[in-house]
Every structure is written in structure tokens, then in C-alpha cells.
Design a protein around this motif. Structure first.
Motif, mmCIF file in Angstrom:
data_model
loop_
_atom_site.group_PDB
_atom_site.id
_atom_site.type_symbol
_atom_site.label_atom_id
_atom_site.label_comp_id
_atom_site.label_asym_id
_atom_site.label_seq_id
_atom_site.Cartn_x
_atom_site.Cartn_y
_atom_site.Cartn_z
ATOM 1 N N GLY A 67 2.604 -18.568 -15.720
ATOM 2 C CA GLY A 67 3.322 -19.307 -14.683
ATOM 3 C C GLY A 67 4.736 -19.663 -15.104
ATOM 4 O O GLY A 67 5.681 -19.528 -14.317
ATOM 5 N N ALA A 68 4.902 -20.095 -16.358
ATOM 6 C CA ALA A 68 6.239 -20.444 -16.861
ATOM 7 C C ALA A 68 7.120 -19.207 -16.971
ATOM 8 O O ALA A 68 8.317 -19.254 -16.662
ATOM 9 C CB ALA A 68 6.121 -21.130 -18.219
ATOM 10 N N ILE A 69 6.533 -18.096 -17.392
ATOM 11 C CA ILE A 69 7.280 -16.839 -17.516
ATOM 12 C C ILE A 69 7.753 -16.377 -16.140
ATOM 13 O O ILE A 69 8.927 -16.044 -15.948
ATOM 14 C CB ILE A 69 6.405 -15.766 -18.205
ATOM 15 C CG1 ILE A 69 6.201 -16.126 -19.681
ATOM 16 C CG2 ILE A 69 7.011 -14.371 -18.045
ATOM 17 C CD1 ILE A 69 5.080 -15.358 -20.364
ATOM 18 N N GLU A 70 6.855 -16.374 -15.182
ATOM 19 C CA GLU A 70 7.209 -15.926 -13.837
ATOM 20 C C GLU A 70 8.176 -16.889 -13.163
ATOM 21 O O GLU A 70 9.085 -16.458 -12.446
ATOM 22 C CB GLU A 70 5.941 -15.709 -13.024
ATOM 23 C CG GLU A 70 5.149 -14.503 -13.542
ATOM 24 C CD GLU A 70 3.782 -14.321 -12.903
ATOM 25 O OE1 GLU A 70 3.346 -15.195 -12.104
ATOM 26 O OE2 GLU A 70 3.137 -13.289 -13.210
ATOM 27 N N ALA A 71 8.037 -18.196 -13.417
ATOM 28 C CA ALA A 71 8.962 -19.183 -12.851
ATOM 29 C C ALA A 71 10.380 -18.985 -13.378
ATOM 30 O O ALA A 71 11.358 -19.277 -12.682
ATOM 31 C CB ALA A 71 8.477 -20.597 -13.150
ATOM 32 N N ALA A 72 10.499 -18.467 -14.607
ATOM 33 C CA ALA A 72 11.814 -18.185 -15.198
ATOM 34 C C ALA A 72 12.377 -16.850 -14.703
ATOM 35 O O ALA A 72 13.481 -16.468 -15.089
ATOM 36 C CB ALA A 72 11.715 -18.188 -16.721
ATOM 37 N N GLY A 73 11.600 -16.139 -13.860
ATOM 38 C CA GLY A 73 12.043 -14.853 -13.341
ATOM 39 C C GLY A 73 11.834 -13.700 -14.304
ATOM 40 O O GLY A 73 12.463 -12.652 -14.174
ATOM 41 N N HIS A 74 10.952 -13.903 -15.270
ATOM 42 C CA HIS A 74 10.702 -12.899 -16.305
ATOM 43 C C HIS A 74 9.421 -12.127 -16.018
ATOM 44 O O HIS A 74 8.692 -12.439 -15.081
ATOM 45 C CB HIS A 74 10.605 -13.576 -17.674
ATOM 46 C CG HIS A 74 11.869 -14.253 -18.081
ATOM 47 N ND1 HIS A 74 11.898 -15.275 -19.001
ATOM 48 C CD2 HIS A 74 13.153 -14.074 -17.702
ATOM 49 C CE1 HIS A 74 13.144 -15.687 -19.181
ATOM 50 N NE2 HIS A 74 13.923 -14.967 -18.385
ATOM 51 N N VAL A 75 9.135 -11.141 -16.879
ATOM 52 C CA VAL A 75 7.969 -10.281 -16.695
ATOM 53 C C VAL A 75 6.939 -10.579 -17.778
ATOM 54 O O VAL A 75 7.255 -10.539 -18.972
ATOM 55 C CB VAL A 75 8.361 -8.790 -16.749
ATOM 56 C CG1 VAL A 75 7.129 -7.900 -16.580
ATOM 57 C CG2 VAL A 75 9.414 -8.468 -15.694
ATOM 58 N N CYS A 76 5.715 -10.851 -17.349
ATOM 59 C CA CYS A 76 4.597 -11.059 -18.265
ATOM 60 C C CYS A 76 3.702 -9.827 -18.212
ATOM 61 O O CYS A 76 3.197 -9.467 -17.150
ATOM 62 C CB CYS A 76 3.811 -12.303 -17.878
ATOM 63 S SG CYS A 76 2.425 -12.630 -18.971
ATOM 64 N N HIS A 77 3.510 -9.192 -19.365
ATOM 65 C CA HIS A 77 2.708 -7.977 -19.439
ATOM 66 C C HIS A 77 1.278 -8.227 -19.909
ATOM 67 O O HIS A 77 0.548 -7.264 -20.159
ATOM 68 C CB HIS A 77 3.372 -6.976 -20.391
ATOM 69 C CG HIS A 77 4.692 -6.465 -19.913
ATOM 70 N ND1 HIS A 77 4.817 -5.394 -19.058
ATOM 71 C CD2 HIS A 77 5.963 -6.893 -20.156
ATOM 72 C CE1 HIS A 77 6.097 -5.169 -18.813
ATOM 73 N NE2 HIS A 77 6.810 -6.062 -19.462
ATOM 74 N N GLY A 78 0.899 -9.481 -20.073
ATOM 75 C CA GLY A 78 -0.436 -9.757 -20.595
ATOM 76 C C GLY A 78 -0.467 -9.482 -22.086
ATOM 77 O O GLY A 78 0.408 -9.897 -22.827
ATOM 78 N N ARG A 79 -1.483 -8.750 -22.542
ATOM 79 C CA ARG A 79 -1.618 -8.473 -23.976
ATOM 80 C C ARG A 79 -0.880 -7.206 -24.425
ATOM 81 O O ARG A 79 -0.722 -6.984 -25.622
ATOM 82 C CB ARG A 79 -3.102 -8.353 -24.348
ATOM 83 C CG ARG A 79 -3.888 -9.626 -24.211
ATOM 84 C CD ARG A 79 -3.652 -10.604 -25.309
ATOM 85 N NE ARG A 79 -4.126 -10.071 -26.581
ATOM 86 C CZ ARG A 79 -3.845 -10.600 -27.756
ATOM 87 N NH1 ARG A 79 -3.098 -11.662 -27.848
ATOM 88 N NH2 ARG A 79 -4.302 -10.057 -28.853
ATOM 89 N N PHE A 80 -0.456 -6.363 -23.472
ATOM 90 C CA PHE A 80 0.231 -5.120 -23.847
ATOM 91 C C PHE A 80 1.235 -4.738 -22.775
ATOM 92 O O PHE A 80 0.924 -4.741 -21.593
ATOM 93 C CB PHE A 80 -0.793 -3.979 -24.011
ATOM 94 C CG PHE A 80 -0.182 -2.691 -24.463
ATOM 95 C CD1 PHE A 80 0.027 -2.442 -25.801
ATOM 96 C CD2 PHE A 80 0.212 -1.731 -23.533
ATOM 97 C CE1 PHE A 80 0.616 -1.250 -26.227
ATOM 98 C CE2 PHE A 80 0.794 -0.540 -23.942
ATOM 99 C CZ PHE A 80 0.993 -0.298 -25.291
ATOM 100 N N GLY A 81 2.437 -4.387 -23.215
ATOM 101 C CA GLY A 81 3.461 -3.949 -22.285
ATOM 102 C C GLY A 81 3.891 -2.526 -22.570
ATOM 103 O O GLY A 81 4.056 -2.139 -23.730
ATOM 104 N N SER A 82 4.045 -1.754 -21.523
ATOM 105 C CA SER A 82 4.575 -0.400 -21.615
ATOM 106 C C SER A 82 5.745 -0.345 -20.640
ATOM 107 O O SER A 82 5.554 -0.506 -19.435
ATOM 108 C CB SER A 82 3.495 0.619 -21.234
ATOM 109 O OG SER A 82 3.997 1.932 -21.316
#
Length: 160
Positions: A67-82
Motif C-alpha cells: 500500500g505504501a509503495i503504490e501510494a508513492a506511485g511506485h511498482v511492487c513486484h512481490g517477491r520477484f521482479g522481471s
């Protein structure tokens, strides 16, 4: 394109502000956070850049952090990002799952693998893949981050 890579902030606002000042001076265009964010207070500190996050092994309440990541306008990839930046295929993970880490490094599908967890900065090549740990913003001696030049994949470890 210059990107900043950070990890293991562990919710430490003062230490993260030091990293933010360094990122500002380096004029990075994006930031990758390799996990162990530690607190919803961290994403707003990185609001100046498009930022990608993954969770680490001590990121307890992932719902609140997401929620904090998305509120900052950023991308949350969970445990792994590609992701792909400036033509480079990038894997973003914390590194606490040995199998996922090995698959990312050995699979040959990424140009850059960014990970944290060990609190030790290091970089090496595995075939064509640059494997990079920026070190840690907290609980490390010294505290470090990394700068990566894309698409050339030149990485520099920077002491805070």
C-alpha cells in the motif's frame, strides 16, 4: 540511463535519507530496491524517482508495504521482479531463496540480476549476466548502494 540500486533499508529512515542524498547527487533516473524495505516510511523517501521494489525475508506485513509503495506511485513486484529498462532484461529479488536466485543467475534470460539479503556489496559476471548486490543501507560496514549504467551494464558500488 543511470539507475540506483539499494537494498536492506530495514525501515531506517535516517540511513535511507543518506542513500537518497547520494542518489540525488548521482542524478539517477530510476531506483531498484532489492527488499527488506522494513517500513511504510521508506517508499515516500524515494518519491523523486520511478522505483521498483521486491519484498525481502523480514518484510512482515506485505499488504501494508504494498500500500505504501503504490501510494508513492511506485511498482511492487512481490517477491520477484522481471523488468526491462533501456533494452536490458533485469531480475530483481532479495536473494534469500537460493533456488530462485540460482535460476535467475544461471538461466541466461537476464542481463542484470539485482539482489540483496547478504548485506555485502559484490558484483560478478556469470556468462553474459551481471550479478549485482548493492550491499545494505543498514546493518553493514560500510553502508553502500550501487549505480548501474544501462545499457552498458557498468556497475559501481558507492559507500554512503
Amino acid at each position: 540511463m543511470q539507475i540506483g540500486v539499494i537494498s536492506d533499508t530495514h525501515g531506517r529512515v535516517v540511513h535511507t535519507r543518506s542513500a537518497v542524498r547520494m542518489l540525488e547527487s548521482l542524478e539517477v533516473e530510476q531506483v531498484l530496491h532489492c527488499g527488506d524495505i522494513g517500513s511504510p516510511e521508506i517508499p515516500p523517501l524515494l518519491a523523486a524517482w520511478p522505483t521498483h521494489y521486491v519484498f525481502g525475508n523480514v518484510d512482515g506485513d506485505e499488504r501494508i508495504l504494498r500500500g505504501a509503495i503504490e501510494a508513492a506511485g511506485h511498482v511492487c513486484h512481490g517477491r520477484f521482479g522481471s523488468l526491462q529498462l533501456d533494452g536490458c532484461r533485469i531480475a530483481l529479488l532479495h536473494g534469500d531463496d537460493p533456488r530462485t536466485f540460482r535460476d535467475s543467475v544461471d538461466g541466461g534470460q537476464y542481463d542484470l540480476v539485482c539482489y540483496g539479503h547478504t548485506h555485502r556489496a559484490e558484483q560478478h559476471r556469470q556468462g553474459q549476466t551481471l550479478v549485482l548486490n548493492p550491499g545494505a543501507v543498514f546493518r553493514a560496514t560500510p553502508h553502500t548502494i550501487a549505480l548501474v549504467e544501462l545499457p552498458d551494464l557498468n556497475a559501481t558500488i558507492i559507500t554512503l
